[in-house]
Design a protein around this motif. Structure first.
Motif, mmCIF file in Angstrom:
data_model
loop_
_atom_site.group_PDB
_atom_site.id
_atom_site.type_symbol
_atom_site.label_atom_id
_atom_site.label_comp_id
_atom_site.label_asym_id
_atom_site.label_seq_id
_atom_site.Cartn_x
_atom_site.Cartn_y
_atom_site.Cartn_z
ATOM 1 N N THR A 1 0.825 -1.210 0.000
ATOM 2 C CA THR A 1 0.000 0.000 0.000
ATOM 3 C C THR A 1 0.859 1.261 0.000
ATOM 4 O O THR A 1 0.577 2.233 -0.721
ATOM 5 C CB THR A 1 -0.927 -0.002 1.223
ATOM 6 O OG1 THR A 1 -1.697 -1.210 1.240
ATOM 7 C CG2 THR A 1 -1.863 1.185 1.192
ATOM 8 N N THR A 2 1.926 1.251 0.796
ATOM 9 C CA THR A 2 2.821 2.412 0.876
ATOM 10 C C THR A 2 3.497 2.679 -0.462
ATOM 11 O O THR A 2 3.548 3.824 -0.940
ATOM 12 C CB THR A 2 3.878 2.195 1.963
ATOM 13 O OG1 THR A 2 3.236 1.975 3.227
ATOM 14 C CG2 THR A 2 4.799 3.404 2.072
ATOM 15 N N LEU B 1 2.502 1.765 -3.372
ATOM 16 C CA LEU B 1 1.497 2.203 -4.343
ATOM 17 C C LEU B 1 1.261 3.703 -4.211
ATOM 18 O O LEU B 1 1.190 4.423 -5.219
ATOM 19 C CB LEU B 1 0.200 1.425 -4.129
ATOM 20 C CG LEU B 1 -0.932 1.719 -5.130
ATOM 21 C CD1 LEU B 1 -0.494 1.380 -6.545
ATOM 22 C CD2 LEU B 1 -2.195 0.940 -4.758
ATOM 23 N N GLY B 2 1.166 4.175 -2.968
ATOM 24 C CA GLY B 2 0.996 5.609 -2.744
ATOM 25 C C GLY B 2 2.186 6.421 -3.238
ATOM 26 O O GLY B 2 2.021 7.485 -3.850
ATOM 27 N N LEU B 3 3.400 5.936 -2.982
ATOM 28 C CA LEU B 3 4.598 6.649 -3.423
ATOM 29 C C LEU B 3 4.726 6.637 -4.945
ATOM 30 O O LEU B 3 5.184 7.611 -5.541
ATOM 31 C CB LEU B 3 5.833 6.018 -2.775
ATOM 32 C CG LEU B 3 5.967 6.212 -1.263
ATOM 33 C CD1 LEU B 3 7.152 5.422 -0.719
ATOM 34 C CD2 LEU B 3 6.124 7.697 -0.918
ATOM 35 N N THR B 4 4.333 5.537 -5.568
ATOM 36 C CA THR B 4 4.380 5.473 -7.030
ATOM 37 C C THR B 4 3.432 6.493 -7.644
ATOM 38 O O THR B 4 3.790 7.212 -8.592
ATOM 39 C CB THR B 4 4.010 4.055 -7.511
ATOM 40 O OG1 THR B 4 4.940 3.113 -6.971
ATOM 41 C CG2 THR B 4 4.043 3.978 -9.028
ATOM 42 N N ILE B 5 2.221 6.576 -7.092
ATOM 43 C CA ILE B 5 1.261 7.567 -7.582
ATOM 44 C C ILE B 5 1.775 8.983 -7.321
ATOM 45 O O ILE B 5 1.638 9.881 -8.173
ATOM 46 C CB ILE B 5 -0.109 7.346 -6.908
ATOM 47 C CG1 ILE B 5 -0.689 5.983 -7.327
ATOM 48 C CG2 ILE B 5 -1.078 8.471 -7.263
ATOM 49 C CD1 ILE B 5 -1.954 5.598 -6.570
ATOM 50 N N ALA B 6 2.396 9.199 -6.143
ATOM 51 C CA ALA B 6 2.949 10.516 -5.814
ATOM 52 C C ALA B 6 4.018 10.925 -6.829
ATOM 53 O O ALA B 6 4.091 12.105 -7.219
ATOM 54 C CB ALA B 6 3.527 10.495 -4.399
#
Length: 457
Positions: free
Chosen positions: A146-147, A149-154
């Motif tokens: 989950t983390t 995934l968030g950093l990739t989107i960021a």
């Protein structure tokens, strides 16, 4: 006229360029001065073969890193000042700038963590609390997934255009499949640690996840290779094991099938196994074709540079996971399975042939393991790269296949050997993780010129 193989004056130990502070303007002045002193033809030869401080990156498929000139490490900052990316005193960057280099290769971490949770569940000699430790690793992997995934989107939000660049880059795009490999470990670990035996709705969820995963990864395998064939030109002498990665996710559909088929009702289990076997067959077939090129590359150009040798362990994965999938899918067949109802080709016969094929493939995986291990030990890498995780995940498949084969024969000696290998793999996971964290803190990765978004092999 300078000879093609002659050393460039810029690379002499007493060259003025190394005495400068890498300022871009001074470098250009030096080049003009050298052009006047060397003459038109000689300076043209020098400029065509030696990268400058402003334009130091050369195509990755023309030269190996170990043959690169010292100036290949020069990077030009946003304010026009160039610096050596390997200099311990290089400038430090903030979060936003570093996120630009948060590549798809980061997904090799949850991929390996998920594999570790599966390995813990499959241990032949369990002790009280071991499964709970495995469950803890599973939960950690969910949080990690989950983390990331968030950093990739960021990354894609903070730096518009990086998404398209990442999936079309000749090097970074090859790590896009690691996202789906990490997802495969989440699906299989969820089946092992979370799914109750008789919960019909949840069985439908895992069944739907399997078919969706197979469809998406099949599209990925066809689409990514089609794009690579059409838009990029790769030299076989520069081949790396990452060329196998686009076919890896669809191949793991067979591994997922081997895990979930046994718990599905008979009417769903047989189609799952047929779909998994089809995907597994596609994956191992393409991998074997890639092996032919890989061996040709090793024969002609030798081993990769030491910084990229851990990636050779990727070759261990396809035959190992295929061996594991064969045994798992055969065991997942209903005991009453008999296609012609004549007792000739029934579930027991299929399980026997699956075991034979698994041993055959396991031996190939073992051979690649020794090739990779000898290559890495003979010349260990100096700097951390995310490719180090290749020393974990493919070897997880090898150990799982070893356990599956040993269980079929009921051989406790091999099972003990597999347990020893599991302990070694856990130590390797910790070793890679510690170096991973150190590299992030020291800005050895997530840094311009030091990640998979540049061509350096």
């Amino acid at each position: 006229m300078a000879e093609p193989g002659s050393p460039s004056p810029l690379n002499k130990p007493d060259g003025l360029l190394f005495a400068l502070d890498h300022d871009a303007k001074l470098s250009r002045k030096l080049e003009k001065s050298l052009q006047r002193s060397l003459g038109g033809e000689a300076s043209t030869a020098v400029n065509s073969r030696v990268p400058t401080a402003v334009n130091s990156r050369r195509p990755s498929f023309e030269t190996d890193l170990e043959k690169a000139a010292p100036l290949d490490n020069i990077h030009e900052g946003s304010h026009g000042h160039a610096f050596d990316i390997n200099d311990p005193n290089r400038p430090k960057f903030g979060f936003k700038e570093r996120m630009k280099h948060f590549t798809w290769a980061w997904w090799t971490w949850p991929m390996s963590t998920g594999g570790l949770s599966l390995l813990i569940w499959s241990q032949p000699f369990q002790f009280p609390g071991l499964r709970w430790i495995g469950f803890g690793v599973y939960v950690f992997n969910l949080a990690l997934f989950t983390t990331l995934l968030g950093l990739t989107i960021a990354r894609f939000i903070l730096h518009p255009g990086t998404f398209k660049a990442s999936i079309t880059h000749p090097r970074e795009s090859l790590f896009l499949p690691t996202f789906f490999l990490a997802l495969a470990t989440v699906i299989t670990s969820t089946e092992r640690y979370v799914m109750p035996e008789n919960d019909v709705p949840l069985r439908w969820v895992i069944l739907s996840a399997f078919w969706a995963y197979l469809l998406v990864t099949l599209i990925l395998a066809v689409g990514q290779y089609s794009f690579l064939f059409a838009k990029h030109s790769f030299a076989l002498t520069g081949m790396m094991p990452t060329w196998i990665l686009p076919i890896f996710p669809v191949m793991l559909s067979g591994t997922i099938a081997s895990v979930i088929a046994e718990s599905q009702p008979d009417i769903a289990a047989v189609p799952i196994i047929i779909g998994g076997l089809t995907a597994q067959g596609l994956g191992i077939s393409v991998a074997v074709m890639m092996y032919a090129h890989m061996i040709g590359r090793l024969m002609q150009a030798g081993l990769p540079h030491r910084e990229h040798r851990p990636g050779l362990f990727m070759n261990v994965g396809p035959p190992a996971f295929t061996a594991l999938a064969f045994i798992g899918m055969a065991n997942g067949l209903p005991d009453t399975f008999d296609r012609e109802m004549d007792g000739i080709v029934d579930a027991n016969i299929i399980r026997t042939f699956a075991l034979i094929a698994a041993i055959f493939l396991w031996s190939l995986s073992l051979w690649w393991f020794f090739i990779a291990a000898i290559a890495v030990v003979s010349s260990p890498p100096e700097y951390f790269h995310l490719g180090w995780w290749a020393m974990v995940f493919p070897n997880t498949g090898f150990i799982l296949a070893t356990i599956a084969i040993a269980k079929e024969f009921g051989n406790e000696h091999v099972l003990r050997f597999a347990t020893a290998l599991s302990i070694f793999l856990l130590a390797m996971y910790i070793f890679v993780l510690v170096n991973h964290i150190k590299a992030v803190v020291k800005q050895d990765i997530l840094y311009p010129g030091r990640d998979e978004d540049v061509n350096d092999h």
